[in-house]
Design an enzyme around this catalytic site. Structure first.
Site, PDB file in Angstrom:
ATOM      1  N   GLY A  22       0.766  -1.240   0.000  1.00 40.73           N
ATOM      2  CA  GLY A  22       0.000   0.000   0.000  1.00 40.73           C
ATOM      3  C   GLY A  22       0.800   1.294   0.000  1.00 40.73           C
ATOM      4  N   GLU A  39       3.830   4.192   6.133  1.00 45.12           N
ATOM      5  CA  GLU A  39       2.603   3.403   5.973  1.00 45.12           C
ATOM      6  C   GLU A  39       1.564   4.202   5.191  1.00 45.12           C
ATOM      7  OE1 GLU A  39       1.199   0.783   5.705  1.00 45.12           O
ATOM      8  OE2 GLU A  39       0.265   0.001   7.527  1.00 45.12           O
ATOM      9  N   ASP A  40       0.728   3.516   4.429  1.00 41.91           N
ATOM     10  CA  ASP A  40      -0.312   4.217   3.678  1.00 41.91           C
ATOM     11  C   ASP A  40      -1.391   4.760   4.608  1.00 41.91           C
ATOM     12  OD1 ASP A  40      -1.261   1.670   4.296  1.00 41.91           O
ATOM     13  OD2 ASP A  40      -1.936   1.184   2.276  1.00 41.91           O
ATOM     14  N   GLU A  77      -5.388   2.278  10.559  1.00 43.88           N
ATOM     15  CA  GLU A  77      -6.791   2.146  10.907  1.00 43.88           C
ATOM     16  C   GLU A  77      -6.898   1.711  12.364  1.00 43.88           C
ATOM     17  OE1 GLU A  77     -10.392   0.838   8.188  1.00 43.88           O
ATOM     18  OE2 GLU A  77      -9.473  -0.886   9.145  1.00 43.88           O
ATOM     19  N   LYS A  97      -7.285   6.937  10.311  1.00 45.69           N
ATOM     20  CA  LYS A  97      -8.719   6.903  10.632  1.00 45.69           C
ATOM     21  C   LYS A  97      -8.855   6.822  12.150  1.00 45.69           C
ATOM     22  CE  LYS A  97     -10.185   4.315   6.493  1.00 45.69           C
ATOM     23  NZ  LYS A  97     -10.655   2.990   6.006  1.00 45.69           N
ATOM     24  N   PHE A 148     -14.092   3.705   3.276  1.00 46.84           N
ATOM     25  CA  PHE A 148     -13.058   2.887   2.638  1.00 46.84           C
ATOM     26  C   PHE A 148     -12.563   3.602   1.381  1.00 46.84           C
ATOM     27  CE2 PHE A 148     -11.406  -0.467  -0.064  1.00 46.84           C
ATOM     28  CZ  PHE A 148     -10.565  -1.113   0.821  1.00 46.84           C
ATOM     29  N   VAL A 149     -11.244   3.723   1.236  1.00 50.90           N
ATOM     30  CA  VAL A 149     -10.686   4.460   0.102  1.00 50.90           C
ATOM     31  C   VAL A 149      -9.736   3.605  -0.734  1.00 50.90           C
ATOM     32  CG1 VAL A 149     -10.920   6.735   1.200  1.00 50.90           C
ATOM     33  CG2 VAL A 149      -8.799   5.434   1.510  1.00 50.90           C
ATOM     34  N   ASP A 171      -5.638  -0.276  -2.131  1.00 51.25           N
ATOM     35  CA  ASP A 171      -6.384  -1.167  -3.014  1.00 51.25           C
ATOM     36  C   ASP A 171      -7.708  -1.627  -2.420  1.00 51.25           C
ATOM     37  OD1 ASP A 171      -5.070  -2.874  -1.006  1.00 51.25           O
ATOM     38  OD2 ASP A 171      -5.921  -4.513  -2.187  1.00 51.25           O
ATOM     39  N   ARG A 216      -4.779   0.403  -6.998  1.00 47.78           N
ATOM     40  CA  ARG A 216      -3.532   0.985  -6.472  1.00 47.78           C
ATOM     41  C   ARG A 216      -2.908   2.002  -7.422  1.00 47.78           C
ATOM     42  NH1 ARG A 216      -2.082  -2.123  -2.087  1.00 47.78           N
ATOM     43  NH2 ARG A 216      -2.372  -4.371  -2.253  1.00 47.78           N
TER      44      ARG A 216
HETATM   45  P1  IMP Z   1      -4.652  -1.517  10.710  1.00 45.20           P
HETATM   46  O1  IMP Z   1      -3.666  -2.613  10.985  1.00 45.20           O
HETATM   47  O2  IMP Z   1      -6.036  -1.879  11.219  1.00 45.20           O
HETATM   48  O3  IMP Z   1      -4.217  -0.168  11.241  1.00 45.20           O
HETATM   49  O4  IMP Z   1      -4.867  -1.435   9.160  1.00 45.20           O
HETATM   50  C1  IMP Z   1      -3.933  -0.838   8.360  1.00 45.20           C
HETATM   51  C2  IMP Z   1      -3.928  -1.473   6.977  1.00 45.20           C
HETATM   52  O5  IMP Z   1      -5.231  -1.707   6.491  1.00 45.20           O
HETATM   53  C3  IMP Z   1      -3.285  -0.501   5.994  1.00 45.20           C
HETATM   54  O6  IMP Z   1      -1.925  -0.829   5.807  1.00 45.20           O
HETATM   55  C4  IMP Z   1      -4.068  -0.696   4.729  1.00 45.20           C
HETATM   56  O7  IMP Z   1      -3.378  -1.594   3.881  1.00 45.20           O
HETATM   57  C5  IMP Z   1      -5.364  -1.315   5.152  1.00 45.20           C
HETATM   58  N1  IMP Z   1      -6.458  -0.333   5.047  1.00 45.20           N
HETATM   59  C6  IMP Z   1      -7.079   0.323   6.058  1.00 45.20           C
HETATM   60  N2  IMP Z   1      -8.034   1.149   5.607  1.00 45.20           N
HETATM   61  C7  IMP Z   1      -8.019   1.010   4.254  1.00 45.20           C
HETATM   62  C8  IMP Z   1      -8.787   1.649   3.202  1.00 45.20           C
HETATM   63  O8  IMP Z   1      -9.674   2.503   3.401  1.00 45.20           O
HETATM   64  N3  IMP Z   1      -8.474   1.263   1.932  1.00 45.20           N
HETATM   65  C9  IMP Z   1      -7.509   0.339   1.636  1.00 45.20           C
HETATM   66  N4  IMP Z   1      -6.775  -0.255   2.593  1.00 45.20           N
HETATM   67  C10 IMP Z   1      -7.034   0.088   3.882  1.00 45.20           C
HETATM   68 MG    MG Z   2      -1.092  -1.758   4.205  1.00 43.53          MG
END
Ligand code: IMP
Ligand code: MG
Length: 178
Positions: A48, A102-103, A106, A134, A155-156, A162, A168
């Protein structure tokens, strides 16, 4: 292009590239102020963060190393809650200033697992640079040092992010239409 189709879902334009570029300019300035002359190691979270990382690193003109790791926690449009490290890091970490690129953060789980691994391996200060955050979805106590932009919990896709492997390559950010 205001509206696009990715697989079975419709997305609408949310953040144009021009805004992303301005946000990344500001992040690069903050990172330079903190880390110029410190020989930092940037660890880019694949897949990402590839596009964000390329834009960010082009804006940093001091000595630094870049490495890539791949973890997965995501399936469809919801987190599976499981994170696996798939490709490791070969560069020296002990004592290093590290920036995880990191992209989007969440729940914070991916960043928690990653920063724990880096601390176990003796990293010096570990910072996080995330293009998006987020905050409403945060479940882990993670500090993000550099944030491009806060998002509501839509969700984006685009700019590296992706939906089931697609989207992507879009240069702008699109959000899921309801
Ligand atoms: P976390 O581990 O819950 O913080 O999730 C982070 C990962 O979830 C990121 O590296 C993204 O790859 C993926 N992710 C979270 N939100 C989105 C979204 O809106 N679109 C696409 N990928 C997302
Ligand atoms: Mg990711």
């Amino acid at each position: 292009m205001q509206e696009i189709q990715v697989l079975d879902k419709t997305f609408e334009l949310s953040i144009p590239y021009s805004e992303l570029a301005a946000r990344i300019d500001a992040m690069a300035a903050a990172i330079r102020a903190d880390l110029e002359g410190e020989n930092p190691l940037f660890i880019v979270m694949l897949n990402g963060a590839f596009m964000f990382a390329a834009e960010l690193m082009k804006r940093l003109d001091f000595a630094a190393q870049i490495s890539f790791v791949k973890m997965a926690s995501y399936q469809d449009t919801g987190s599976t809650g499981e994170v696996k490290q798939l490709i490791g890091i070969n560069e020296r970490i002990r004592g290093r200033e590290v920036v995880v690129v990191e992209d989007i953060v969440e729940s914070g789980l991916t960043m928690k697992v990653m920063t724990d691994i880096l601390r176990e391996r003796g990293a010096g200060r570990v910072r996080i640079a995330a293009l998006f955050h987020k905050p409403q979805r945060m479940k882990y106590d993670i500090k993000i040092d550099y944030v491009g932009r806060v998002l509501d919990d839509a969700f984006v896709v685009g700019f590296g992010l992706d939906y089931n492997g697609y989207g992507r390559n879009l240069p702008d950010i699109y959000k899921l239409k309801h």
